[in-house]
Motif scaffolding. Sequence first.
Motif, mmCIF file in Angstrom:
data_model
loop_
_atom_site.group_PDB
_atom_site.id
_atom_site.type_symbol
_atom_site.label_atom_id
_atom_site.label_comp_id
_atom_site.label_asym_id
_atom_site.label_seq_id
_atom_site.Cartn_x
_atom_site.Cartn_y
_atom_site.Cartn_z
ATOM 1 N N SER A 110 115.862 45.988 76.426
ATOM 2 C CA SER A 110 115.486 44.620 75.716
ATOM 3 C C SER A 110 115.015 43.944 76.843
ATOM 4 N N VAL A 111 115.493 44.003 77.670
ATOM 5 C CA VAL A 111 114.990 43.181 78.587
ATOM 6 C C VAL A 111 112.969 43.578 79.094
ATOM 7 N N LEU A 112 113.025 44.935 79.640
ATOM 8 C CA LEU A 112 111.727 45.353 79.817
ATOM 9 C C LEU A 112 110.426 44.865 78.180
ATOM 10 N N GLU A 113 111.103 45.175 76.853
ATOM 11 C CA GLU A 113 110.873 44.501 76.092
ATOM 12 C C GLU A 113 110.359 43.205 75.761
ATOM 13 N N ASN A 114 111.098 42.844 76.152
ATOM 14 C CA ASN A 114 110.575 40.988 76.697
ATOM 15 C C ASN A 114 109.697 40.202 77.366
ATOM 16 N N ILE A 115 110.099 41.436 78.786
ATOM 17 C CA ILE A 115 109.193 41.014 79.269
ATOM 18 C C ILE A 115 107.689 40.766 79.291
ATOM 19 N N SER A 116 107.437 42.141 78.190
ATOM 20 C CA SER A 116 105.743 42.826 78.293
ATOM 21 C C SER A 116 105.552 41.865 77.102
ATOM 22 N N GLN A 117 106.116 41.573 76.409
ATOM 23 C CA GLN A 117 106.019 40.702 75.178
ATOM 24 C C GLN A 117 105.429 38.248 75.547
ATOM 25 N N ALA A 152 110.901 55.298 82.390
ATOM 26 C CA ALA A 152 110.560 56.335 80.698
ATOM 27 C C ALA A 152 109.935 54.837 79.972
ATOM 28 N N ASP A 153 111.208 54.242 79.998
ATOM 29 C CA ASP A 153 111.366 53.028 79.451
ATOM 30 C C ASP A 153 109.690 51.596 79.694
ATOM 31 N N ALA A 154 109.600 52.203 81.098
ATOM 32 C CA ALA A 154 108.548 51.140 81.647
ATOM 33 C C ALA A 154 107.289 50.973 81.471
ATOM 34 N N THR A 155 106.884 52.780 81.282
ATOM 35 C CA THR A 155 105.878 53.692 80.699
ATOM 36 C C THR A 155 105.649 53.676 79.311
ATOM 37 N N HIS A 156 106.632 53.459 78.601
ATOM 38 C CA HIS A 156 106.484 53.949 77.272
ATOM 39 C C HIS A 156 105.776 51.975 76.894
ATOM 40 N N LEU A 157 106.152 51.639 77.805
ATOM 41 C CA LEU A 157 105.675 49.422 77.437
ATOM 42 C C LEU A 157 105.003 49.422 77.889
ATOM 43 N N ASP A 158 103.705 50.176 79.181
ATOM 44 C CA ASP A 158 102.701 50.012 79.468
ATOM 45 C C ASP A 158 102.668 48.879 80.491
ATOM 46 N N LEU A 159 104.347 48.451 81.325
ATOM 47 C CA LEU A 159 104.370 48.337 81.986
ATOM 48 C C LEU A 159 104.535 49.156 83.785
ATOM 49 N N ASN A 160 103.080 48.142 84.882
ATOM 50 C CA ASN A 160 103.335 48.569 85.987
ATOM 51 C C ASN A 160 104.744 48.804 86.593
ATOM 52 N N PHE A 161 104.788 50.015 87.093
ATOM 53 C CA PHE A 161 105.976 49.548 87.822
ATOM 54 C C PHE A 161 106.397 50.594 89.884
ATOM 55 N N SER A 162 106.743 49.521 90.624
ATOM 56 C CA SER A 162 106.984 50.497 91.726
ATOM 57 C C SER A 162 108.768 50.502 91.686
ATOM 58 N N VAL A 163 109.206 50.809 93.108
ATOM 59 C CA VAL A 163 110.439 51.677 93.386
ATOM 60 C C VAL A 163 110.411 51.625 94.882
#
Length: 376
Positions: A45-52, A78-89
């Motif tokens: 939910s947070v990732l969705e909000n960030i993307s919007q 997988a959720d981050a990828t689905h939302l087209d968010l670039n991410f590092s770890v």
Amino acid sequence: MDQNYIPDLFFIELTKACDYKCIHCRASSIEKFGDDEMRRPMIKSVLENISQSFPRKPHIVFTGGNPLMHPDFNGIMADATHLDLNFSVSMSAGDKLNPETLFSMEENGVKSISLSIDGSPSTHDHIRNMKGSFRKTVEIASMIRAEDLKLQINTTIMRRNMMELPFVLYTLNKLGIRTWELFFLIKTGRGANEEPISSIDSEEVLKYLYLLKLGGYSIRTVEAPEIKRIEAQVIEEGRVEGGEIFRELVKETRRLCGLDLMSLEIPSRKQNSRKTRTLFLSSTGNVYVSGLFDLKLGNVKINKIGDIVKDSDVLGNLLDPKNLVGKCSNCEFNLDCGGSRARAYHETGNYLESDPMCLYIPVRQKNAFNKTINSY
């Protein structure tokens, strides 16, 4: 100047659980995933909000603790990828980081991985509070490089390891890594018991790190934005000069790495770069400017990220250097630098105060002092 606070980097602490108990740990790590830490549905939910919420999507950095110790780690990626968010770890070099984990991260589109090296083997093992951790980190770094994944090394600079930076650089060279992020210790978490470097030494170290940038390394300093002021001063003067600490760092770099930093050409103009804006989400939902700046802005279990950012007086104040007080408010470099707000907060109680680490006296302040002296 942007009228809204738009983060470039959004750090998400998946868990404080970690297989290490580092002596300087900001998070004061714990052994197991906590009952109060966010699970995948909340993080999604947070990732969705960030993307919007922002006109440009920030780069996500999953961190911890050790994010691999979150039970839903693969699903969150997988959720981050689905939302087209670039991410590092950003993770610790423990047993959970193995070929299967790397394959999963590759499949989910991880952009880069970061590990920590904090000095010579003995110093690193002491800081990480684990015997053999230096060797383990180098082995895992080699494995990541073999997979052709982008790897960054992080180092926390404190009094006990300041002079070992050339050795860390030597290790980076051996591993074929050119990206180095250096954290200047803030006395928070377990790091409250460690000694940061002095104001004088920070000037010396920042001059050294600036020369490494000229040498082709990608250097980012965390809670030491004064490197941008150093850059402007060096370019204006056409040379870099330092004291004993600086000269010893340069000498040891030449000995270990064969790199003569003093022979590098000083550019005629500084690179056009703006401040990197960050946000940090704790594993329990608290939002901060950064992991080292623990002035709470809100909680995502109560309000959405977009609303927290929009309604935050703290973030609004950080947008304009005119809101700074003390010498930072008068400094001709405050647009580029602005000082460490985390250090100002932890050492003075006011996040808008001058950075206690900075020795520089602004021209306006010097002129005012000279005018007062001449009036007598």
